[in-house]
Scaffold this active site. Structure first.
Site, PDB file in Angstrom:
ATOM      1  N   LYS A 115      15.051  29.323 -40.971  1.00  0.00           N
ATOM      2  CA  LYS A 115      14.899  30.550 -40.182  1.00  0.00           C
ATOM      3  C   LYS A 115      15.350  31.761 -40.988  1.00  0.00           C
ATOM      4  CE  LYS A 115      15.500  28.335 -35.680  1.00  0.00           C
ATOM      5  NZ  LYS A 115      16.501  28.102 -34.618  1.00  0.00           N
ATOM      6  N   LYS A 194       3.389  18.532 -36.751  1.00  0.00           N
ATOM      7  CA  LYS A 194       3.829  18.353 -35.379  1.00  0.00           C
ATOM      8  C   LYS A 194       3.336  19.523 -34.522  1.00  0.00           C
ATOM      9  CE  LYS A 194       8.175  18.381 -32.889  1.00  0.00           C
ATOM     10  NZ  LYS A 194       9.611  18.469 -32.918  1.00  0.00           N
ATOM     11  N   LYS A 197       4.603  25.697 -31.539  1.00  0.00           N
ATOM     12  CA  LYS A 197       4.142  27.073 -31.408  1.00  0.00           C
ATOM     13  C   LYS A 197       4.151  27.771 -32.757  1.00  0.00           C
ATOM     14  CE  LYS A 197       4.876  31.278 -29.054  1.00  0.00           C
ATOM     15  NZ  LYS A 197       5.815  32.036 -29.880  1.00  0.00           N
TER      16      LYS A 197
END
Ligand code: TRP
Length: 331
Positions: A115, A194, A197
């Site tokens: 992140k 996977k 979003k």
């Protein structure tokens, strides 16, 4: 609801529309666990604000997520569902746990590194994200935490934080066990990663047949099947594996045979998948429509959940304060 049952805690971020990966990978399992455990499920909005987001949209995302969870079969009479920020004890315990959380390990968390790579300035909330997660779990003395593989590291850190706190202030927090891999692992429309979003490869849970078709028609199938007349291989086709969750076995076998002999093309196969998903999920869409028409009911459920959560969390927090020698009285 609680007597003699051991406790499960899990959290889900209000980060956007629920999709089939959430449903098959986590929510169905959450529903099943309510049969045997005292389950506490949390919409973790305080976690959601650690990455860039739109304040004007967050309330609605929380509400939509609650609708999706309830419509998917989470029964508020059989579990506790609430919004994290409605229970201030989460943020408070997090502060206490920060004092034993090892900085080196926080900065080595895979998700923190991923992140941080995606934002211009790294805020401290992103670093402390796993400490808040530890507080979520430890506040309720949860013994089991159903999560995906990607959360294994955070869970291990929760256990370490519990150990360090217990060593310093006396045995109090149980080390929670992850319940990993009980949900199904669902690949996205790209057939490669996977469903998520952040990968923009999702099939929305509450879509009607037309919307479903608009995304499923783009799904990647057996890459070796180029023309309609080429035979396909269902074993390497993600559309076929999705049939596995929504299509009755007899029809699945039929599709398997027809694909291998080029008896049907990918478009036909996707049409059937779309129709089957639409009908399988119709009851969920109907329940969602009812809930969307009655926001007061949804907020009522969340507020009732928060009250129950708080009644547990406030006791834990008071005990933690006391054991740490802080000057706080009972709640
Ligand atoms: N970090 C989790 C995720 O992204 C969400 C979460 C927050 C969570 N607090 C939790 C999961 C506590 C389990 C237990 O999926």
């Amino acid at each position: 609801m609680t007597q003699g049952k051991s406790r499960v805690f899990s959290g889900i971020q209000p980060s956007g529309e629920l999709h089939l990966g959430n449903y098959l990978g986590a929510i169905q399992n959450w529903v099943a666990l309510t049969e045997t455990y005292d389950c506490i499920y949390c919409i973790v909005d305080l976690h959601a604000v650690t990455i860039p987001y739109q304040p004007s949209e967050l309330q609605d995302r929380i509400y939509q997520l609650a609708v999706g969870l309830l419509a998917s079969g989470l029964d508020p009479d059989r579990c506790t569902l609430f919004v994290q920020s409605a229970v201030p004890e989460h943020a408070e315990l997090q502060w206490l746990l920060n004092t034993v959380a090892p900085l080196g390990e926080l900065s080595r968390m895979t998700q923190f590194k991923d992140k941080s790579d995606r934002v211009d300035t790294v805020n401290a909330g992103l670093l402390n994200y796993p400490v808040l997660q530890a507080a979520d779990i430890l506040l309720y003395h949860a013994e089991h935490v159903p999560v995906g593989e990607d959360q294994r590291q955070h869970l291990e850190l929760t256990r370490e934080i519990a150990r360090r706190w217990n060593t310093r202030f006396g045995d109090y927090f149980p080390e929670p066990q992850p319940l990993i891999g009980q949900g199904k692992r669902i690949l996205g429309l790209d057939g490669a990663s996977k469903m998520s979003k952040s990968q923009s490869n999702t099939i929305p849970l509450l879509a009607d047949e037309e919307e479903l078709w608009s995304v499923i028609r783009m799904a990647v199938t057996d890459p070796a099947r180029v023309r309609r007349d080429d035979p396909g291989n269902p074993d390497v086709c993600n559309v076929f594996s999705l049939h596995g969750h929504f299509t009755p076995p007899a029809e699945r076998d039929e599709i398997d045979g027809l694909c291998r002999t080029a008896g049907i093309g990918c478009v036909d196969c996707k049409r059937r998948l779309t129709a089957n998903i639409a009908s399988e999920l119709a009851p969920i869409r109907e329940r969602a429509a009812e809930l969307l028409a009655d926001p007061d009911r949804v907020w009522d459920i969340l507020n009732t959940g928060a009250k129950r959560a708080r009644s547990i969390a406030s006791i834990t927090l008071a005990e933690a304060y006391e054991r740490m020698g802080l000057g706080r009285r009972d709640p």
